[in-house]
Design a protein around this motif. Structure first.
Motif, PDB file in Angstrom:
ATOM      1  N   THR A  47      -7.628 -16.705  -3.726  1.00  0.00           N
ATOM      2  CA  THR A  47      -7.998 -17.194  -2.396  1.00  0.00           C
ATOM      3  C   THR A  47      -7.445 -18.583  -2.097  1.00  0.00           C
ATOM      4  O   THR A  47      -7.305 -18.957  -0.925  1.00  0.00           O
ATOM      5  CB  THR A  47      -9.527 -17.231  -2.236  1.00  0.00           C
ATOM      6  OG1 THR A  47     -10.089 -18.075  -3.249  1.00  0.00           O
ATOM      7  CG2 THR A  47     -10.113 -15.837  -2.361  1.00  0.00           C
ATOM      8  N   TYR A  48      -7.126 -19.368  -3.144  1.00  0.00           N
ATOM      9  CA  TYR A  48      -6.541 -20.693  -2.911  1.00  0.00           C
ATOM     10  C   TYR A  48      -5.040 -20.523  -2.687  1.00  0.00           C
ATOM     11  O   TYR A  48      -4.204 -20.862  -3.531  1.00  0.00           O
ATOM     12  CB  TYR A  48      -6.815 -21.619  -4.095  1.00  0.00           C
ATOM     13  CG  TYR A  48      -8.280 -21.841  -4.374  1.00  0.00           C
ATOM     14  CD1 TYR A  48      -9.158 -22.246  -3.372  1.00  0.00           C
ATOM     15  CD2 TYR A  48      -8.804 -21.656  -5.657  1.00  0.00           C
ATOM     16  CE1 TYR A  48     -10.505 -22.452  -3.631  1.00  0.00           C
ATOM     17  CE2 TYR A  48     -10.146 -21.864  -5.929  1.00  0.00           C
ATOM     18  CZ  TYR A  48     -10.990 -22.258  -4.902  1.00  0.00           C
ATOM     19  OH  TYR A  48     -12.329 -22.462  -5.166  1.00  0.00           O
ATOM     20  N   ALA A  49      -4.723 -19.961  -1.556  1.00  0.00           N
ATOM     21  CA  ALA A  49      -3.337 -19.650  -1.216  1.00  0.00           C
ATOM     22  C   ALA A  49      -3.230 -19.450   0.292  1.00  0.00           C
ATOM     23  O   ALA A  49      -4.248 -19.286   0.981  1.00  0.00           O
ATOM     24  CB  ALA A  49      -2.876 -18.385  -1.947  1.00  0.00           C
ATOM     25  N   GLU A  50      -2.013 -19.452   0.778  1.00  0.00           N
ATOM     26  CA  GLU A  50      -1.820 -19.258   2.218  1.00  0.00           C
ATOM     27  C   GLU A  50      -2.135 -17.826   2.641  1.00  0.00           C
ATOM     28  O   GLU A  50      -2.634 -17.595   3.744  1.00  0.00           O
ATOM     29  CB  GLU A  50      -0.386 -19.628   2.589  1.00  0.00           C
ATOM     30  CG  GLU A  50      -0.094 -21.120   2.432  1.00  0.00           C
ATOM     31  CD  GLU A  50       1.327 -21.465   2.827  1.00  0.00           C
ATOM     32  OE1 GLU A  50       1.561 -21.746   4.021  1.00  0.00           O
ATOM     33  OE2 GLU A  50       2.206 -21.432   1.932  1.00  0.00           O
ATOM     34  N   TYR A  51      -1.850 -16.873   1.744  1.00  0.00           N
ATOM     35  CA  TYR A  51      -2.108 -15.468   2.053  1.00  0.00           C
ATOM     36  C   TYR A  51      -2.805 -14.809   0.861  1.00  0.00           C
ATOM     37  O   TYR A  51      -2.627 -15.213  -0.292  1.00  0.00           O
ATOM     38  CB  TYR A  51      -0.807 -14.720   2.361  1.00  0.00           C
ATOM     39  CG  TYR A  51      -0.055 -15.284   3.534  1.00  0.00           C
ATOM     40  CD1 TYR A  51      -0.452 -15.009   4.840  1.00  0.00           C
ATOM     41  CD2 TYR A  51       1.054 -16.113   3.334  1.00  0.00           C
ATOM     42  CE1 TYR A  51       0.226 -15.544   5.921  1.00  0.00           C
ATOM     43  CE2 TYR A  51       1.737 -16.653   4.409  1.00  0.00           C
ATOM     44  CZ  TYR A  51       1.320 -16.373   5.698  1.00  0.00           C
ATOM     45  OH  TYR A  51       1.975 -16.909   6.772  1.00  0.00           O
ATOM     46  N   LEU A  52      -3.584 -13.782   1.162  1.00  0.00           N
ATOM     47  CA  LEU A  52      -4.333 -13.070   0.135  1.00  0.00           C
ATOM     48  C   LEU A  52      -4.193 -11.575   0.366  1.00  0.00           C
ATOM     49  O   LEU A  52      -4.450 -11.080   1.470  1.00  0.00           O
ATOM     50  CB  LEU A  52      -5.814 -13.469   0.187  1.00  0.00           C
ATOM     51  CG  LEU A  52      -6.762 -12.726  -0.753  1.00  0.00           C
ATOM     52  CD1 LEU A  52      -6.465 -13.076  -2.211  1.00  0.00           C
ATOM     53  CD2 LEU A  52      -8.220 -13.064  -0.416  1.00  0.00           C
ATOM     54  N   LYS A  53      -3.785 -10.858  -0.686  1.00  0.00           N
ATOM     55  CA  LYS A  53      -3.722  -9.399  -0.607  1.00  0.00           C
ATOM     56  C   LYS A  53      -5.084  -8.819  -0.990  1.00  0.00           C
ATOM     57  O   LYS A  53      -5.653  -9.172  -2.009  1.00  0.00           O
ATOM     58  CB  LYS A  53      -2.655  -8.843  -1.549  1.00  0.00           C
ATOM     59  CG  LYS A  53      -2.532  -7.310  -1.479  1.00  0.00           C
ATOM     60  CD  LYS A  53      -1.736  -6.735  -2.628  1.00  0.00           C
ATOM     61  CE  LYS A  53      -0.295  -7.153  -2.604  1.00  0.00           C
ATOM     62  NZ  LYS A  53       0.508  -6.420  -3.638  1.00  0.00           N
ATOM     63  N   ILE A  54      -5.591  -7.926  -0.148  1.00  0.00           N
ATOM     64  CA  ILE A  54      -6.857  -7.249  -0.413  1.00  0.00           C
ATOM     65  C   ILE A  54      -6.552  -5.849  -0.931  1.00  0.00           C
ATOM     66  O   ILE A  54      -5.975  -5.029  -0.215  1.00  0.00           O
ATOM     67  CB  ILE A  54      -7.733  -7.158   0.851  1.00  0.00           C
ATOM     68  CG1 ILE A  54      -7.808  -8.509   1.562  1.00  0.00           C
ATOM     69  CG2 ILE A  54      -9.122  -6.645   0.484  1.00  0.00           C
ATOM     70  CD1 ILE A  54      -8.411  -9.614   0.742  1.00  0.00           C
ATOM     71  N   ALA A  91      -6.779  -1.912  -2.048  1.00  0.00           N
ATOM     72  CA  ALA A  91      -7.257  -0.774  -1.248  1.00  0.00           C
ATOM     73  C   ALA A  91      -8.732  -0.477  -1.490  1.00  0.00           C
ATOM     74  O   ALA A  91      -9.472  -0.166  -0.553  1.00  0.00           O
ATOM     75  CB  ALA A  91      -6.406   0.461  -1.547  1.00  0.00           C
ATOM     76  N   ARG A  92      -9.170  -0.569  -2.737  1.00  0.00           N
ATOM     77  CA  ARG A  92     -10.574  -0.258  -3.020  1.00  0.00           C
ATOM     78  C   ARG A  92     -11.510  -1.252  -2.336  1.00  0.00           C
ATOM     79  O   ARG A  92     -12.579  -0.883  -1.845  1.00  0.00           O
ATOM     80  CB  ARG A  92     -10.827  -0.257  -4.529  1.00  0.00           C
ATOM     81  CG  ARG A  92     -12.207   0.315  -4.888  1.00  0.00           C
ATOM     82  CD  ARG A  92     -12.617   0.009  -6.311  1.00  0.00           C
ATOM     83  NE  ARG A  92     -11.783   0.666  -7.299  1.00  0.00           N
ATOM     84  CZ  ARG A  92     -11.930   0.496  -8.613  1.00  0.00           C
ATOM     85  NH1 ARG A  92     -12.879  -0.310  -9.071  1.00  0.00           N
ATOM     86  NH2 ARG A  92     -11.151   1.122  -9.468  1.00  0.00           N
ATOM     87  N   ILE A 135      -6.380 -11.080   9.589  1.00  0.00           N
ATOM     88  CA  ILE A 135      -5.464 -10.028   9.148  1.00  0.00           C
ATOM     89  C   ILE A 135      -4.068 -10.260   9.734  1.00  0.00           C
ATOM     90  O   ILE A 135      -3.912 -10.444  10.941  1.00  0.00           O
ATOM     91  CB  ILE A 135      -5.976  -8.642   9.565  1.00  0.00           C
ATOM     92  CG1 ILE A 135      -7.274  -8.302   8.820  1.00  0.00           C
ATOM     93  CG2 ILE A 135      -4.918  -7.557   9.270  1.00  0.00           C
ATOM     94  CD1 ILE A 135      -7.897  -6.981   9.232  1.00  0.00           C
ATOM     95  N   VAL A 136      -3.051 -10.267   8.856  1.00  0.00           N
ATOM     96  CA  VAL A 136      -1.673 -10.462   9.316  1.00  0.00           C
ATOM     97  C   VAL A 136      -0.773  -9.276   8.965  1.00  0.00           C
ATOM     98  O   VAL A 136       0.354  -9.193   9.463  1.00  0.00           O
ATOM     99  CB  VAL A 136      -1.066 -11.760   8.741  1.00  0.00           C
ATOM    100  CG1 VAL A 136      -1.788 -12.984   9.301  1.00  0.00           C
ATOM    101  CG2 VAL A 136      -1.107 -11.768   7.207  1.00  0.00           C
ATOM    102  N   ALA A 137      -1.249  -8.363   8.113  1.00  0.00           N
ATOM    103  CA  ALA A 137      -0.428  -7.190   7.768  1.00  0.00           C
ATOM    104  C   ALA A 137      -1.330  -6.067   7.277  1.00  0.00           C
ATOM    105  O   ALA A 137      -2.316  -6.309   6.572  1.00  0.00           O
ATOM    106  CB  ALA A 137       0.607  -7.535   6.698  1.00  0.00           C
ATOM    107  N   LEU A 138      -0.959  -4.832   7.663  1.00  0.00           N
ATOM    108  CA  LEU A 138      -1.707  -3.642   7.270  1.00  0.00           C
ATOM    109  C   LEU A 138      -0.795  -2.711   6.487  1.00  0.00           C
ATOM    110  O   LEU A 138       0.341  -2.440   6.906  1.00  0.00           O
ATOM    111  CB  LEU A 138      -2.243  -2.907   8.501  1.00  0.00           C
ATOM    112  CG  LEU A 138      -3.156  -3.693   9.447  1.00  0.00           C
ATOM    113  CD1 LEU A 138      -3.414  -2.901  10.721  1.00  0.00           C
ATOM    114  CD2 LEU A 138      -4.471  -4.030   8.749  1.00  0.00           C
ATOM    115  N   GLY A 139      -1.279  -2.221   5.362  1.00  0.00           N
ATOM    116  CA  GLY A 139      -0.489  -1.299   4.570  1.00  0.00           C
ATOM    117  C   GLY A 139      -0.558   0.119   5.114  1.00  0.00           C
ATOM    118  O   GLY A 139      -1.390   0.440   5.976  1.00  0.00           O
ATOM    119  N   PRO A 158       1.735  -5.605   1.698  1.00  0.00           N
ATOM    120  CA  PRO A 158       0.665  -4.628   1.470  1.00  0.00           C
ATOM    121  C   PRO A 158       1.196  -3.271   1.030  1.00  0.00           C
ATOM    122  O   PRO A 158       2.149  -2.736   1.589  1.00  0.00           O
ATOM    123  CB  PRO A 158      -0.008  -4.533   2.835  1.00  0.00           C
ATOM    124  CG  PRO A 158       1.102  -4.813   3.808  1.00  0.00           C
ATOM    125  CD  PRO A 158       2.001  -5.813   3.143  1.00  0.00           C
ATOM    126  N   GLY A 159       0.548  -2.697   0.018  1.00  0.00           N
ATOM    127  CA  GLY A 159       0.827  -1.334  -0.377  1.00  0.00           C
ATOM    128  C   GLY A 159      -0.106  -0.385   0.353  1.00  0.00           C
ATOM    129  O   GLY A 159      -0.862  -0.797   1.250  1.00  0.00           O
TER     130      GLY A 159
END
Length: 351
Positions: free
Chosen positions: A114-121, A123-124, A67-71, A22-23
């Motif tokens: 979304t068809y993945a083990e992890y997804l980056k969301i 900032a917007r 949620i597994v990581a917070l930027g 995450p950025g």
């Protein structure tokens, strides 16, 4: 991580890529359910999308997870929290955003993968369209927030409201053409708001779900060669007050217009292939004072409304999810969707 990457027309590959990090302002979720949809099926078949993506690109846009990581700079969220993220967010600063027409944002930011083990969301989206999943709501159902938000936006753009139910001599008569997940969602929402809904589609089992969702009349188009005539017979010779086209087939757009009464509204909701055209009877359009509306996507308001509607559980939304499948069966899942053997499938990348 394992992820699906779209390279072109029916060219979907499972690859091992680096886990996302995450950025500033971003969040990483572990995907627990990524639901398939008609839009992804069309993109897979056509090899791209006019606005949402250009291959090669991570694929899929409906998902819920943890949620597994917070930027840096992210606040108000916790590791382990179940969330659903819309696949887009407006800029809030362009011509259309200043007029609150957020689905038309000139800088609408989309998020795929979304068809993945992890997804980056991004900032917007974290700031505007990341929502906590209520405890009582199952994760695969929560993953359908995005398409239901589009449907709620579509209902609002029809000009239909519960006030019409109270003020008209009889409830508005609304025809939904298309028995896919979107069409069935329209049926459920409209019926719940008091409309008399006619559903036209090609699958007996899906039409039965439409009845469960509240359709008062179901029509199998395979047995109804002249749909406009049948609709007029069902509506005192007039046509439907509102017709919602939910197939994305140009010829069906024309049929939808032909099914509408004078003074009625046609919601052209299903996205057709790029550069396709339709023919409109100018006499019917002019003297019948028809309203033709193209409707696209959703807004942050309807994203929140959609999650609320799903949480109320007043409609059996689980009937839309035919099965659960691992990521390794994604290609086979799209083949099954193409053959209309399934409606929506909840892909579980952990399996």
């Amino acid at each position: 991580m394992r992820a699906a990457v779209l390279y072109g027309q029916q060219d979907l590959r499972l690859e091992t890529i680096a886990d996302p990090t995450p950025g500033p302002g971003e969040v990483i979720i572990a995907v627990q359910a990524a639901t398939t949809c008609g839009t992804d099926l069309k993109v897979w078949r056509r090899g791209g999308h006019a606005r949402m993506l250009t291959p090669p690109i991570l694929f899929g846009h409906e998902a819920a997870g943890e949620i597994v990581a917070l930027g840096p700079g992210v606040s108000g969220w916790q590791l382990g929290q179940r969330v659903v993220a819309n696949n887009s967010a407006p800029c809030r600063d362009c011509f259309y955003c200043h007029r609150h027409e957020y689905s038309l944002c000139q800088n609408l930011e989309f998020n795929n993968g979304t068809y993945a083990e992890y997804l980056k969301i991004p900032a917007r989206i974290v700031a505007q369209n990341l929502l906590a999943i209520p405890d009582q709501l199952a994760t695969p159902i929560a993953a359908m927030t995005e398409p239901l938000a589009c449907v709620l936006h579509g209902v609002a753009r029809c000009g239909f409201s519960p006030d019409q139910v109270r003020s008209w001599p009889q409830p508005p008569q609304i025809l939904v053409i298309g028995d896919g997940a979107i069409g069935l969602m329209f049926v459920g929402v409209l019926a719940q708001q008091g409309a008399r809904v006619i559903l036209a589609g090609g699958s007996a089992s899906r039409l039965e779900i439409g009845q469960t969702f509240g359709a008062t009349t179901i029509l199998n188009h395979r047995q109804t060669p002249d749909l406009p005539t049948v609709i007029r017979e069902l509506t005192s010779g007039l046509g439907a007050d509102i017709v919602i086209e939910a197939t994305g087939v140009p010829s069906v757009w024309e049929t939808a217009i032909a099914c509408t009464r004078p003074g009625g509204t046609v919601n052209l909701f299903g996205g057709c292939p790029r550069d396709t055209q339709i023919t409109v009877n100018t006499e019917q359009l002019h003297y019948g004072e028809l309203t033709l509306k193209g409707v696209f996507h959703n807004t942050p308001f309807y994203v929140r409304q959609a999650l609320k509607v799903l949480s109320e559980n007043s409609i059996p939304w689980s009937k839309l999810i035919t099965q659960t499948a691992p990521l390794s069966e994604l290609e086979a899942t799209f083949q099954a969707m193409l053959n209309r053997q399934v409606i929506k499938v909840a892909i579980d990348p952990r399996a």
